[in-house]
Design an enzyme around this catalytic site. Structure first.
Site, PDB file in Angstrom:
ATOM      1  N   LYS A  52       0.843  -1.205   0.000  1.00 25.70           N
ATOM      2  CA  LYS A  52       0.000   0.000   0.000  1.00 25.70           C
ATOM      3  C   LYS A  52       0.876   1.252   0.000  1.00 25.70           C
ATOM      4  O   LYS A  52       0.594   2.237  -0.693  1.00 25.70           O
ATOM      5  CB  LYS A  52      -0.953  -0.010   1.201  1.00 25.70           C
ATOM      6  N   GLN A  96      -4.326  -1.632   9.553  1.00 16.85           N
ATOM      7  CA  GLN A  96      -4.315  -2.961   8.941  1.00 16.85           C
ATOM      8  C   GLN A  96      -4.949  -3.981   9.891  1.00 16.85           C
ATOM      9  O   GLN A  96      -4.538  -4.105  11.045  1.00 16.85           O
ATOM     10  CB  GLN A  96      -2.857  -3.348   8.606  1.00 16.85           C
ATOM     11  N   ASP A 119     -11.044   2.927   4.302  1.00 17.06           N
ATOM     12  CA  ASP A 119     -11.498   1.541   4.172  1.00 17.06           C
ATOM     13  C   ASP A 119     -13.024   1.478   4.061  1.00 17.06           C
ATOM     14  O   ASP A 119     -13.580   0.489   3.599  1.00 17.06           O
ATOM     15  CB  ASP A 119     -11.076   0.726   5.413  1.00 17.06           C
TER      16      ASP A 119
END
Ligand code: NAD
Length: 297
Positions: A52, A96, A119
Protein backbone atom coordinates in the site's frame (compact mmCIF):
# COMPACT_ATOMS: atom_id res chain seq x y z
CA UNK A 1 -14.37 -17.87 -25.87
CA UNK A 2 -14.20 -17.08 -22.19
CA UNK A 3 -13.11 -13.53 -21.49
CA UNK A 4 -10.34 -13.29 -18.93
CA UNK A 5 -10.94 -10.21 -16.81
CA UNK A 6 -7.56 -8.56 -16.42
CA UNK A 7 -7.50 -6.78 -13.06
CA UNK A 8 -3.91 -5.66 -13.53
CA UNK A 9 -4.77 -3.82 -16.75
CA UNK A 10 -7.90 -2.13 -15.34
CA UNK A 11 -6.12 -1.20 -12.11
CA UNK A 12 -3.21 0.25 -14.03
CA UNK A 13 -5.56 2.54 -16.00
CA UNK A 14 -7.27 3.65 -12.81
CA UNK A 15 -3.93 4.32 -11.14
CA UNK A 16 -2.77 6.49 -13.99
CA UNK A 17 -5.99 8.53 -13.75
CA UNK A 18 -5.47 8.79 -10.01
CA UNK A 19 -1.95 10.12 -10.65
CA UNK A 20 -3.62 12.88 -12.67
CA UNK A 21 -5.94 13.65 -9.74
CA UNK A 22 -2.95 13.80 -7.39
CA UNK A 23 -1.30 16.26 -9.76
CA UNK A 24 -4.38 18.48 -9.78
CA UNK A 25 -4.53 18.44 -5.98
CA UNK A 26 -0.80 19.06 -5.63
CA UNK A 27 -0.99 22.03 -8.00
CA UNK A 28 -3.74 23.40 -5.76
CA UNK A 29 -1.36 23.09 -2.79
CA UNK A 30 -2.66 19.81 -1.33
CA UNK A 31 -0.67 16.58 -1.36
CA UNK A 32 -2.99 13.71 -0.47
CA UNK A 33 -1.70 11.76 2.52
CA UNK A 34 -2.45 8.17 3.55
CA UNK A 35 -1.43 6.86 6.97
CA UNK A 36 -1.12 3.12 7.41
CA UNK A 37 -0.97 1.68 10.90
CA UNK A 38 0.35 -1.81 11.53
CA UNK A 39 0.00 -3.52 14.90
CA UNK A 40 1.00 -7.02 13.93
CA UNK A 41 4.01 -9.08 13.03
CA UNK A 42 2.06 -11.28 10.65
CA UNK A 43 4.14 -11.46 7.44
CA UNK A 44 1.04 -11.23 5.22
CA UNK A 45 -0.12 -8.03 6.98
CA UNK A 46 3.40 -6.59 6.71
CA UNK A 47 3.41 -7.33 2.98
CA UNK A 48 -0.05 -5.78 2.45
CA UNK A 49 0.96 -2.59 4.22
CA UNK A 50 4.25 -2.25 2.39
CA UNK A 51 2.46 -2.74 -0.95
CA UNK A 52 0.00 0.00 0.00
CA UNK A 53 2.87 2.36 0.83
CA UNK A 54 4.60 1.50 -2.44
CA UNK A 55 1.36 2.20 -4.34
CA UNK A 56 1.12 5.62 -2.68
CA UNK A 57 4.64 6.51 -3.71
CA UNK A 58 3.96 5.52 -7.31
CA UNK A 59 1.01 7.89 -7.71
CA UNK A 60 2.45 10.75 -5.63
CA UNK A 61 0.38 10.25 -2.47
CA UNK A 62 2.28 11.07 0.71
CA UNK A 63 2.55 7.76 2.58
CA UNK A 64 2.95 7.82 6.34
CA UNK A 65 3.54 4.56 8.13
CA UNK A 66 3.23 3.86 11.84
CA UNK A 67 4.16 0.57 13.47
CA UNK A 68 3.02 -0.42 16.92
CA UNK A 69 4.37 -3.45 18.77
CA UNK A 70 1.70 -6.20 18.74
CA UNK A 71 1.94 -6.57 22.53
CA UNK A 72 1.70 -2.82 23.25
CA UNK A 73 -1.33 -1.64 25.24
CA UNK A 74 -4.33 -0.85 23.04
CA UNK A 75 -4.17 2.81 24.22
CA UNK A 76 -1.09 3.21 22.07
CA UNK A 77 -3.11 2.40 18.97
CA UNK A 78 -5.99 4.69 20.00
CA UNK A 79 -3.58 7.56 20.72
CA UNK A 80 -2.01 7.05 17.29
CA UNK A 81 -5.43 7.15 15.63
CA UNK A 82 -6.32 10.36 17.55
CA UNK A 83 -3.08 11.97 16.43
CA UNK A 84 -3.67 10.99 12.79
CA UNK A 85 -7.29 12.19 12.99
CA UNK A 86 -5.93 15.62 13.98
CA UNK A 87 -3.07 15.70 11.47
CA UNK A 88 -4.00 18.00 8.54
CA UNK A 89 -1.45 16.26 6.28
CA UNK A 90 -3.30 12.95 6.68
CA UNK A 91 -6.44 12.53 4.55
CA UNK A 92 -6.84 8.78 4.88
CA UNK A 93 -6.17 6.38 7.75
CA UNK A 94 -5.94 2.64 7.33
CA UNK A 95 -5.41 0.38 10.32
CA UNK A 96 -4.32 -2.96 8.94
CA UNK A 97 -6.62 -5.73 10.18
CA UNK A 98 -6.54 -8.03 12.01
CA UNK A 99 -5.42 -6.24 15.16
CA UNK A 100 -4.21 -8.35 18.14
CA UNK A 101 -6.84 -10.09 20.28
CA UNK A 102 -6.44 -7.69 23.20
CA UNK A 103 -7.50 -4.77 20.98
CA UNK A 104 -11.21 -4.17 20.37
CA UNK A 105 -11.46 -4.15 16.57
CA UNK A 106 -14.86 -2.45 16.51
CA UNK A 107 -13.59 0.33 18.78
CA UNK A 108 -10.63 0.81 16.44
CA UNK A 109 -12.93 1.19 13.45
CA UNK A 110 -15.13 3.65 15.36
CA UNK A 111 -12.10 5.68 16.51
CA UNK A 112 -11.12 6.66 12.97
CA UNK A 113 -12.54 9.98 11.79
CA UNK A 114 -15.25 8.89 9.28
CA UNK A 115 -13.99 11.53 6.83
CA UNK A 116 -10.57 9.78 6.86
CA UNK A 117 -11.94 6.23 6.93
CA UNK A 118 -10.70 5.20 3.47
CA UNK A 119 -11.50 1.54 4.17
CA UNK A 120 -15.15 2.54 4.53
CA UNK A 121 -15.65 0.38 7.64
CA UNK A 122 -16.82 3.07 10.11
CA UNK A 123 -20.53 2.61 11.00
CA UNK A 124 -21.29 6.09 9.64
CA UNK A 125 -19.82 5.13 6.28
CA UNK A 126 -21.49 1.73 6.31
CA UNK A 127 -24.81 3.46 6.96
CA UNK A 128 -24.23 5.92 4.16
CA UNK A 129 -23.40 3.13 1.75
CA UNK A 130 -26.55 1.20 2.65
CA UNK A 131 -28.59 4.39 2.25
CA UNK A 132 -27.23 4.87 -1.26
CA UNK A 133 -25.13 7.87 -0.30
CA UNK A 134 -21.68 6.29 -0.02
CA UNK A 135 -18.80 8.50 1.06
CA UNK A 136 -16.20 5.76 0.62
CA UNK A 137 -17.05 2.45 -0.94
CA UNK A 138 -14.92 -0.29 0.68
CA UNK A 139 -12.00 -1.00 -1.62
CA UNK A 140 -12.67 -4.61 -2.65
CA UNK A 141 -16.40 -4.24 -3.45
CA UNK A 142 -15.66 -0.98 -5.25
CA UNK A 143 -12.91 -2.72 -7.22
CA UNK A 144 -15.32 -5.48 -8.22
CA UNK A 145 -17.80 -2.89 -9.48
CA UNK A 146 -15.06 -1.18 -11.49
CA UNK A 147 -14.10 -4.50 -13.08
CA UNK A 148 -17.72 -5.15 -14.07
CA UNK A 149 -17.91 -1.64 -15.50
CA UNK A 150 -14.63 -1.98 -17.43
CA UNK A 151 -15.79 -5.22 -19.07
CA UNK A 152 -19.30 -3.88 -19.70
CA UNK A 153 -20.91 -6.65 -17.69
CA UNK A 154 -24.47 -5.52 -17.20
CA UNK A 155 -25.70 -5.92 -13.65
CA UNK A 156 -29.08 -4.32 -14.37
CA UNK A 157 -31.73 -6.98 -13.78
CA UNK A 158 -29.06 -9.69 -13.59
CA UNK A 159 -29.22 -12.47 -11.04
CA UNK A 160 -26.13 -12.05 -8.88
CA UNK A 161 -24.93 -14.41 -6.17
CA UNK A 162 -22.42 -13.17 -3.61
CA UNK A 163 -20.78 -16.01 -1.70
CA UNK A 164 -19.67 -14.61 1.67
CA UNK A 165 -21.20 -12.15 4.10
CA UNK A 166 -18.17 -10.49 5.69
CA UNK A 167 -18.27 -6.83 6.67
CA UNK A 168 -15.41 -6.02 4.31
CA UNK A 169 -16.47 -7.85 1.16
CA UNK A 170 -19.75 -9.79 1.05
CA UNK A 171 -22.12 -7.41 2.84
CA UNK A 172 -20.98 -4.14 1.24
CA UNK A 173 -20.79 -5.77 -2.18
CA UNK A 174 -24.33 -7.13 -1.93
CA UNK A 175 -25.48 -3.68 -0.82
CA UNK A 176 -23.83 -2.05 -3.81
CA UNK A 177 -25.29 -4.57 -6.24
CA UNK A 178 -28.86 -3.85 -5.08
CA UNK A 179 -28.50 -0.07 -5.26
CA UNK A 180 -30.54 1.79 -7.84
CA UNK A 181 -27.31 2.98 -9.45
CA UNK A 182 -24.76 2.07 -12.12
CA UNK A 183 -23.26 -1.40 -11.48
CA UNK A 184 -26.28 -2.02 -9.27
CA UNK A 185 -29.89 -3.00 -9.96
CA UNK A 186 -29.02 -6.68 -9.68
CA UNK A 187 -31.30 -9.22 -8.04
CA UNK A 188 -28.85 -10.28 -5.41
CA UNK A 189 -28.63 -13.42 -3.29
CA UNK A 190 -26.11 -13.62 -0.46
CA UNK A 191 -24.81 -17.08 0.39
CA UNK A 192 -22.75 -17.94 3.46
CA UNK A 193 -21.44 -20.79 5.58
CA UNK A 194 -24.96 -21.87 6.58
CA UNK A 195 -26.38 -21.80 3.07
CA UNK A 196 -28.10 -25.04 2.24
CA UNK A 197 -27.13 -26.21 -1.26
CA UNK A 198 -24.79 -23.51 -2.51
CA UNK A 199 -24.67 -25.04 -6.00
CA UNK A 200 -28.43 -24.58 -6.39
CA UNK A 201 -27.94 -20.84 -5.91
CA UNK A 202 -24.78 -20.35 -7.97
CA UNK A 203 -25.92 -22.49 -10.90
CA UNK A 204 -28.74 -20.13 -11.86
CA UNK A 205 -26.77 -16.90 -11.44
CA UNK A 206 -25.67 -14.59 -14.23
CA UNK A 207 -22.93 -13.21 -11.99
CA UNK A 208 -21.20 -15.17 -9.23
CA UNK A 209 -18.90 -13.34 -6.87
CA UNK A 210 -16.94 -15.62 -4.58
CA UNK A 211 -15.62 -14.20 -1.30
CA UNK A 212 -15.66 -17.14 1.09
CA UNK A 213 -11.98 -17.75 1.75
CA UNK A 214 -12.40 -21.44 0.91
CA UNK A 215 -9.98 -22.74 -1.72
CA UNK A 216 -11.71 -23.69 -4.97
CA UNK A 217 -15.14 -23.91 -3.34
CA UNK A 218 -16.92 -23.21 -6.62
CA UNK A 219 -16.24 -25.29 -9.68
CA UNK A 220 -17.58 -25.35 -13.22
CA UNK A 221 -20.38 -27.77 -12.40
CA UNK A 222 -21.88 -25.12 -10.07
CA UNK A 223 -22.08 -22.43 -12.75
CA UNK A 224 -24.48 -21.48 -15.49
CA UNK A 225 -23.08 -21.49 -19.02
CA UNK A 226 -21.81 -17.99 -19.85
CA UNK A 227 -21.91 -16.66 -16.27
CA UNK A 228 -19.53 -13.95 -15.13
CA UNK A 229 -17.32 -15.20 -12.31
CA UNK A 230 -15.50 -12.80 -10.03
CA UNK A 231 -13.14 -14.53 -7.64
CA UNK A 232 -12.26 -12.42 -4.62
CA UNK A 233 -10.70 -15.28 -2.66
CA UNK A 234 -6.99 -15.46 -1.99
CA UNK A 235 -6.00 -18.68 -0.28
CA UNK A 236 -2.61 -20.21 0.38
CA UNK A 237 -2.49 -23.91 -0.32
CA UNK A 238 0.50 -26.23 0.08
CA UNK A 239 2.35 -26.69 -3.18
CA UNK A 240 5.64 -27.87 -4.51
CA UNK A 241 7.00 -24.35 -5.05
CA UNK A 242 10.00 -22.46 -3.62
CA UNK A 243 7.77 -20.95 -0.97
CA UNK A 244 6.03 -24.24 -0.25
CA UNK A 245 2.63 -22.84 -1.17
CA UNK A 246 0.67 -21.26 -3.98
CA UNK A 247 -2.27 -18.85 -4.09
CA UNK A 248 -5.63 -20.03 -5.30
CA UNK A 249 -9.02 -18.39 -5.34
CA UNK A 250 -12.39 -19.55 -4.11
CA UNK A 251 -13.11 -20.74 -7.64
CA UNK A 252 -11.63 -23.76 -9.34
CA UNK A 253 -10.30 -21.69 -12.23
CA UNK A 254 -9.82 -24.35 -14.90
CA UNK A 255 -13.23 -26.00 -14.60
CA UNK A 256 -14.99 -22.65 -14.11
CA UNK A 257 -13.26 -21.14 -17.13
CA UNK A 258 -14.68 -23.83 -19.38
CA UNK A 259 -18.23 -22.79 -18.45
CA UNK A 260 -17.99 -19.07 -17.66
CA UNK A 261 -18.45 -16.24 -20.13
CA UNK A 262 -15.94 -14.09 -18.24
CA UNK A 263 -13.74 -14.85 -15.25
CA UNK A 264 -11.11 -13.22 -13.06
CA UNK A 265 -7.85 -15.06 -12.42
CA UNK A 266 -6.16 -15.29 -9.01
CA UNK A 267 -3.80 -13.56 -8.76
CA UNK A 268 -4.32 -10.69 -11.20
CA UNK A 269 -8.07 -10.22 -10.85
CA UNK A 270 -9.63 -8.47 -7.87
CA UNK A 271 -6.40 -8.01 -5.84
CA UNK A 272 -4.89 -5.17 -7.92
CA UNK A 273 -8.30 -3.45 -7.97
CA UNK A 274 -8.51 -3.43 -4.18
CA UNK A 275 -5.15 -1.68 -4.05
CA UNK A 276 -6.15 0.86 -6.69
CA UNK A 277 -9.41 1.74 -4.93
CA UNK A 278 -7.56 2.57 -1.73
CA UNK A 279 -5.68 5.23 -3.67
CA UNK A 280 -9.00 6.36 -5.15
CA UNK A 281 -10.54 6.79 -1.69
CA UNK A 282 -7.50 8.64 -0.38
CA UNK A 283 -7.59 11.11 -3.25
CA UNK A 284 -11.37 11.48 -2.82
CA UNK A 285 -10.86 12.21 0.90
CA UNK A 286 -8.29 14.92 0.14
CA UNK A 287 -10.48 16.47 -2.53
CA UNK A 288 -13.55 16.49 -0.23
CA UNK A 289 -11.65 17.89 2.72
CA UNK A 290 -10.19 20.80 0.76
CA UNK A 291 -13.17 21.20 -1.55
CA UNK A 292 -11.02 20.91 -4.66
CA UNK A 293 -12.73 19.46 -7.70
CA UNK A 294 -11.04 16.48 -9.37
CA UNK A 295 -12.20 14.01 -11.98
CA UNK A 296 -12.05 10.60 -10.39
CA UNK A 297 -12.02 7.58 -12.72
P1 NAD B 1 -14.26 -13.83 5.98
O1 NAD B 1 -13.61 -15.07 6.47
O2 NAD B 1 -14.43 -12.66 6.86
O3 NAD B 1 -15.69 -14.20 5.41
C1 NAD B 1 -15.92 -15.36 4.66
C2 NAD B 1 -17.38 -15.51 4.40
O4 NAD B 1 -17.57 -16.66 3.60
C3 NAD B 1 -18.22 -15.70 5.65
O5 NAD B 1 -19.27 -14.76 5.61
C4 NAD B 1 -18.74 -17.11 5.57
O6 NAD B 1 -20.10 -17.20 6.00
C5 NAD B 1 -18.64 -17.43 4.10
N1 NAD B 1 -18.32 -18.84 3.88
C6 NAD B 1 -17.35 -19.56 4.48
N2 NAD B 1 -17.40 -20.84 4.05
C7 NAD B 1 -18.42 -20.92 3.16
C8 NAD B 1 -18.96 -21.98 2.40
N3 NAD B 1 -18.47 -23.22 2.45
N4 NAD B 1 -20.03 -21.69 1.61
C9 NAD B 1 -20.54 -20.44 1.54
N5 NAD B 1 -20.05 -19.40 2.25
C10 NAD B 1 -19.00 -19.66 3.05
O7 NAD B 1 -13.45 -13.47 4.66
P2 NAD B 1 -13.31 -12.10 3.83
O8 NAD B 1 -12.47 -11.16 4.57
O9 NAD B 1 -14.63 -11.66 3.31
O10 NAD B 1 -12.45 -12.65 2.61
C11 NAD B 1 -12.94 -13.67 1.76
C12 NAD B 1 -11.82 -14.11 0.84
O11 NAD B 1 -11.45 -13.01 0.03
C13 NAD B 1 -10.53 -14.53 1.53
O12 NAD B 1 -9.91 -15.54 0.76
C14 NAD B 1 -9.69 -13.29 1.52
O13 NAD B 1 -8.30 -13.56 1.55
C15 NAD B 1 -10.08 -12.71 0.20
N6 NAD B 1 -9.94 -11.25 0.07
C16 NAD B 1 -9.34 -10.82 -1.05
C17 NAD B 1 -9.23 -9.48 -1.26
C18 NAD B 1 -8.62 -9.02 -2.53
O14 NAD B 1 -8.30 -7.86 -2.66
N7 NAD B 1 -8.47 -9.89 -3.52
C19 NAD B 1 -9.71 -8.56 -0.33
C20 NAD B 1 -10.35 -9.04 0.81
C21 NAD B 1 -10.46 -10.41 1.00
Amino acid sequence: MTEIIDGNAVASEIRSEISGCVETLTEAGVTPGLATVLMSDDPASETYVSMKQQDCEEVGINGIHVEIEPDAPSEELFETIDRLNDDPEVHGILVQLPVPDHVDKRAVIRAIDPAKDVDGFHPENVGRLVAGDARFKPCTPHGVQKLLEAYEIDTEGADAVVVGRSDIVGKPLANLLIQKAPQGNATTTVCHSRTDDLAAKTSTADIVIAAAGVPELIDGSMLKEGATVIDVGVNRVDADTDKGYKLVGDVDYESAKSVAGAITPVPGGVGPMTRAMLLYNTVAAASDHHDIEIELP
